[in-house]
Each structure stands twice: as C-alpha cells, then as structure tokens.
Write a protein that holds these residues in place. Structure first.
Motif, PDB file in Angstrom:
ATOM      1  N   TYR A   7       0.261  -1.481   0.081  1.00 27.12           N
ATOM      2  CA  TYR A   7       0.345  -0.008   0.184  1.00 27.12           C
ATOM      3  C   TYR A   7       0.356   0.850   0.248  1.00 27.12           C
ATOM      4  O   TYR A   7       0.579   2.409  -0.664  1.00 27.12           O
ATOM      5  CB  TYR A   7      -1.278   0.149   1.278  1.00 27.12           C
ATOM      6  CG  TYR A   7      -1.033   0.935   2.810  1.00 27.12           C
ATOM      7  CD1 TYR A   7       0.091   1.682   2.802  1.00 27.12           C
ATOM      8  CD2 TYR A   7      -0.200  -0.125   3.277  1.00 27.12           C
ATOM      9  CE1 TYR A   7       0.255   2.398   3.802  1.00 27.12           C
ATOM     10  CE2 TYR A   7       0.006  -0.043   4.269  1.00 27.12           C
ATOM     11  CZ  TYR A   7       0.024   1.375   4.664  1.00 27.12           C
ATOM     12  OH  TYR A   7       0.910   1.484   6.028  1.00 27.12           O
ATOM     13  N   GLY A  48      -8.938   4.345   4.054  1.00 26.88           N
ATOM     14  CA  GLY A  48      -8.211   3.569   3.061  1.00 26.88           C
ATOM     15  C   GLY A  48      -8.768   3.452   1.842  1.00 26.88           C
ATOM     16  O   GLY A  48      -9.036   3.323   1.220  1.00 26.88           O
ATOM     17  N   THR A  53      -3.498  10.215   0.169  1.00 24.18           N
ATOM     18  CA  THR A  53      -3.305  10.419  -1.072  1.00 24.18           C
ATOM     19  C   THR A  53      -3.438  11.375  -1.825  1.00 24.18           C
ATOM     20  O   THR A  53      -2.890  12.055  -2.187  1.00 24.18           O
ATOM     21  CB  THR A  53      -3.650   9.195  -1.280  1.00 24.18           C
ATOM     22  OG1 THR A  53      -3.336   7.881  -1.031  1.00 24.18           O
ATOM     23  CG2 THR A  53      -3.193   8.724  -3.322  1.00 24.18           C
ATOM     24  N   GLU A 220      -5.096  -4.240  -0.237  1.00 21.75           N
ATOM     25  CA  GLU A 220      -4.029  -4.244  -0.188  1.00 21.75           C
ATOM     26  C   GLU A 220      -2.381  -5.372   0.678  1.00 21.75           C
ATOM     27  O   GLU A 220      -1.994  -6.089   0.208  1.00 21.75           O
ATOM     28  CB  GLU A 220      -3.322  -2.699  -1.055  1.00 21.75           C
ATOM     29  CG  GLU A 220      -3.335  -2.020  -2.523  1.00 21.75           C
ATOM     30  CD  GLU A 220      -3.572  -0.505  -2.410  1.00 21.75           C
ATOM     31  OE1 GLU A 220      -3.335  -0.278  -3.986  1.00 21.75           O
ATOM     32  OE2 GLU A 220      -2.695  -0.018  -1.492  1.00 21.75           O
TER      33      GLU A 220
HETATM   34  N1  LIG Z   1      -8.811   5.528  -3.829  1.00 19.16           N
HETATM   35  C1  LIG Z   1      -7.446   4.954  -4.085  1.00 19.16           C
HETATM   36  N2  LIG Z   1      -7.129   5.108  -5.501  1.00 19.16           N
HETATM   37  C2  LIG Z   1      -5.904   4.056  -5.395  1.00 19.16           C
HETATM   38  N3  LIG Z   1      -5.335   3.656  -4.600  1.00 19.16           N
HETATM   39  C3  LIG Z   1      -6.228   4.192  -2.800  1.00 19.16           C
HETATM   40  C4  LIG Z   1      -6.989   4.876  -2.605  1.00 19.16           C
HETATM   41  N4  LIG Z   1      -7.189   5.128  -1.127  1.00 19.16           N
HETATM   42  C5  LIG Z   1      -6.464   4.383  -1.404  1.00 19.16           C
HETATM   43  N5  LIG Z   1      -5.413   3.657  -2.169  1.00 19.16           N
HETATM   44  C6  LIG Z   1      -4.523   3.029  -1.650  1.00 19.16           C
HETATM   45  O1  LIG Z   1      -4.644   2.558  -0.084  1.00 19.16           O
HETATM   46  C7  LIG Z   1      -2.964   3.348   0.421  1.00 19.16           C
HETATM   47  C8  LIG Z   1      -3.329   3.830   1.709  1.00 19.16           C
HETATM   48  O2  LIG Z   1      -5.000   4.919   1.200  1.00 19.16           O
HETATM   49  P1  LIG Z   1      -4.817   6.382   2.328  1.00 19.16           P
HETATM   50  O3  LIG Z   1      -4.699   7.373   1.214  1.00 19.16           O
HETATM   51  O4  LIG Z   1      -3.350   6.621   2.841  1.00 19.16           O
HETATM   52  O5  LIG Z   1      -5.919   6.537   2.399  1.00 19.16           O
HETATM   53  P2  LIG Z   1      -7.272   6.976   3.930  1.00 19.16           P
HETATM   54  O6  LIG Z   1      -8.248   7.442   3.392  1.00 19.16           O
HETATM   55  O7  LIG Z   1      -6.731   5.846   4.826  1.00 19.16           O
HETATM   56  O8  LIG Z   1      -5.987   7.838   4.109  1.00 19.16           O
HETATM   57  C9  LIG Z   1      -2.843   4.223  -0.733  1.00 19.16           C
HETATM   58  O9  LIG Z   1      -1.812   3.960  -0.476  1.00 19.16           O
HETATM   59  C10 LIG Z   1      -2.778   3.143  -2.235  1.00 19.16           C
HETATM   60  O10 LIG Z   1      -2.261   2.378  -2.173  1.00 19.16           O
END
Ligand SMILES: Nc1ncnc2c1ncn2[C@@H]1O[C@H](COP(=O)(O)OP(=O)(O)O)[C@@H](O)[C@H]1O
Ligand SMILES: [Mg+2]
Ligand SMILES: [Zn+2]
Length: 372
Positions: A7, A48, A53, A220
């Motif tokens: 991830y 997630g 991101t 993931e």
């Molecule tokens: N919409 C998305 N598209 C692609 N990958 C995603 C998406 N959301 C989460 N991920 C995957 O999950 C990981 C964690 O996402 P993150 O943005 O940290 O979630 P959160 O909403 O908890 O902040 C990312 O590094 C990526 O690998």
C-alpha cells in the motif's frame, strides 16, 4: 523498493492513478488548473479510501516547480515534489491528531503558520484524524482557520466527521470520500498484481476485494499476505480462489454452510457428528463459533433484504452467495434470529469451558430441540 508494503509502494503519485472518488478528484483538479486552490479543505470518509493520498497530491501540485499553467498533475521530479514524496519537505507538515491531540501542538502550528514558507509557494498542513483534537485544540485551530495567511493550505482529514465542531467544518471546503466498490477494488488489485508479475484467477482477486470492507488499503494488505503465501507455492503458479479461501480462513464457509443445513433440517445427530469430525481435525471451537456467527449474520441480512445486498457487506464469493441464497429461502427469519442468539452466547462460554466444544454442542441441541 522491494521490501515496501504494497500500500506504500503503490500510493498513487498522480491524479490519473486514483481509483474512484471522481467527484473529489474532478473538483480538485479544476481548482489546481485554474489557480483557485482554497485555504482549507476537509476530507471525510472511511479509512483506506484515498484521503492522505489526495492531500499529498494536492500539496505536490500546489508547489510543483515544473507544473505548466492550466495543468493539474505534479511533475514528481522537481525538488519540491521529491521532498514531499520523501516526507522531508519543510513546507509540508503532516500532523497525526490521534497522537498529537493537545492545545500545545496546535499553538505551535498556529505560530508556524504565520511564517512564510521556507522554499515553496505554499505551506501545506495536513491534520489527520482531526476529530481527535481536544476541544481546546479544536478551538485554537478554528482561530487559525478564521484568518489563514495567503501562503497556507490546510487539509483536515477525518474518518468521523460527526465528531468535528461545525464551526470548523463550515470554514472548510468539504469533500466526502466513499468506500470503493467491488469493481474498483478488483481493478486496482489487477493493476498491482500485474506489476508484481503474479498471476491470479480473476475470481480470486474479487474475493480479496470482497473481504476488504471497501478499503483499498486493506485490500492491498490482504494481497500482500497472499503474495507472501504464494511465494511458498512456487513463483509461476496461478493463484486460485481456493488458495485465497484457505489463506483467509474462508474455507470454513463450506463446512459452516453444511452445518447450518443440518441445523435447519433438525438433524441433531448429523450436526454433532460434523462438529466432532472437524474438532478432531484440529479446528478451534472458538474460531468455529466466530465464523458461524458471521455466517448467520450474513444469512439474516440476506433474508431481510434479498435484493439490496451489497456484496462488499457480505464478503463472499459469488458461488457461496448463491448457495447461501438457496439456504436462506428455507429458513424463517425467526429461526435465524434464534440461532444467532444461541450461538452468540457460545462464543463467550467457550473461553471458560473445560470442554471447549461443549457450549457449541449444547447450543446445537437447544436449537434443534428447543426447551419447553
Ligand atoms: N482511491 C484510491 N485509489 C488508489 N489507491 C488508493 C485509493 N485509496 C487508497 N489507496 C491505497 O491505499 C493506501 C492508503 O490510502 P490513504 O490515502 O492513506 O487512505 P486514507 O483515506 O486512510 O488516508 C494508498 O497508499 C494506496 O495504495
Ligand atoms: Mg490517511
Ligand atoms: Zn514537481
């Protein structure tokens, strides 16, 4: 790169790579290309789903030195982009409010906000799990949001927006992230497994997606486990749905389905025999009870809303869902509830029983021959 968990390794570095969340992505892309970035955002939604991101993408795009006018993607090559990606930028500050909840941290942040960025155009503050700030800290943050300097961008992220004070919410541009659906998660898993050069039966990836609760991160992580396990099977072998079931402990579904059939047929002898057989094979009665309760809960959900069931909620492969549907039709709702209540007690009793499978056996007999 090789040892990075998936991830992290596959955190999207461009907007194009984000799965789903179209409404959020489109609005933010427009704001960037038009040079109309807000000073305060709030990202709410399940874990997630892409909040962190997209916050990082926004920070990169805002400060990127190579971004062309009217474009929105960060270049990922300039010093500013690279520093944010390596989380060593002095103008990109991520605060985890779950572990930094207090007024002191927010005061420090307030003082920091006043100073101009060290190198870049904007200073970007991401406050994660923002609902966890203490009341005092939240009020201090509100003050800052009331008159943010032009060089500051705040991105507050939260999984529990209902716990945030409304005065903060109303100062921010709000985006609601949603859980990802089955097709979206599956396609992301396909993309990653391709890059990792591993072969999967399509339904195997779907089953992983089904068990992710709508979180790409969790999907993931499951894929990570599966690949570690597949390494032992030999590199070139296609990974089948059967492998995933085994690994995730979903193998139980078949046995539990059989057990539930015996309950419904009021076949006490058969049900007790099945229990005995599987415990002899080394099944743990407590694990079995847990899985049984999960299964019966799904049966109940299916019974109540046969058509509107969300596969993500059910977490079962298609074939298992079909079997369960057939089973549901022969059960009355009352019977399912009775079974759930009886077996719910078992889970606790098993911990204290000197014969671990006895509470399960008793509940089985109770269900089949109810007490007068
Ligand atoms: N919409 C998305 N598209 C692609 N990958 C995603 C998406 N959301 C989460 N991920 C995957 O999950 C990981 C964690 O996402 P993150 O943005 O940290 O979630 P959160 O909403 O908890 O902040 C990312 O590094 C990526 O690998
Ligand atoms: Mg996050
Ligand atoms: Zn750049």
């Amino acid at each position: 790169m090789a040892n990075l968990v998936l991830y992290r390794k596959y955190r999207p570095q461009t907007f194009a790579e984000i799965t789903g969340q179209e409404h959020v992505v489109q609005t933010i892309k427009n704001a960037i290309s038009l040079g109309a970035i807000s000073h305060a955002y709030i990202f709410s939604g399940p874990r997630g789903s892409g909040k962190t991101t997209i916050a990082r993408l926004l920070a990169k795009a805002a400060n990127c030195r190579e971004r062309k006018p009217r474009n929105f993607e960060p270049c990922n090559k300039c010093s500013s982009c690279l520093e944010i990606m390596g989380t060593r930028s002095l103008d990109f500050i991520e605060i985890d409010a779950a572990s930094h909840r207090g007024i002191d941290e927010i005061r420090e942040l307030r003082d920091g906000v006043k100073f101009a960025p060290v190198k870049e155009k904007y200073k970007v503050f991401v406050i994660d799990e923002c609902h966890q700030l203490t009341k005092e800290a939240a009020n201090a943050l509100l003050k800052t949001l009331e008159e943010p300097p032009n060089h500051a961008i705040f991105i507050l992220a939260t999984t529990e927006i209902h716990k945030m004070i409304s005065t903060i919410i109303s100062r921010c541009q709000r985006f609601d992230f949603r859980k990802l659906n089955l097709a979206e998660i599956t396609s992301r898993l396909e993309f990653i497994s391709d890059r990792e050069n591993s072969r999967f039966e399509k339904s195997a990836l779907e089953l992983i997606a089904l068990n992710s609760g709508g979180s790409i991160r969790d999907a993931e992580s499951l894929l990570d486990q599966v690949l570690a396990f597949a390494g032992d099977l030999g590199k070139d072998r296609e990974i089948k749905i059967k492998d995933i079931k085994e690994l995730l402990g979903i193998a139980d579904v078949e046995i539990i389905g059989k057990f539930v059939d015996l309950l419904r047929e009021k076949n006490a002898a058969g049900a007790l025999k099945l229990l005995q057989d599987i415990f002899e094979k080394g099944y743990d009665p407590q694990e079995f009870s847990k899985a049984l309760i999960r299964y019966l809960r799904q049966v109940l959900i299916l019974k109540i809303s046969m058509d509107s069931v969300n596969p993500i909620l059910i977490g079962l492969a298609k074939e298992d869902q079909e079997k369960m549907k057939a089973q549901v039709e022969k059960f009355s709702q009352k019977e399912i509830q009775t079974a759930l209540n009886l077996f719910l007690d078992v889970e606790n009793k098993t911990k204290y029983s000197s014969i671990p499978q006895l509470p399960l056996e008793l509940a089985t007999v109770d269900f089949i021959n109810p007490k007068e």
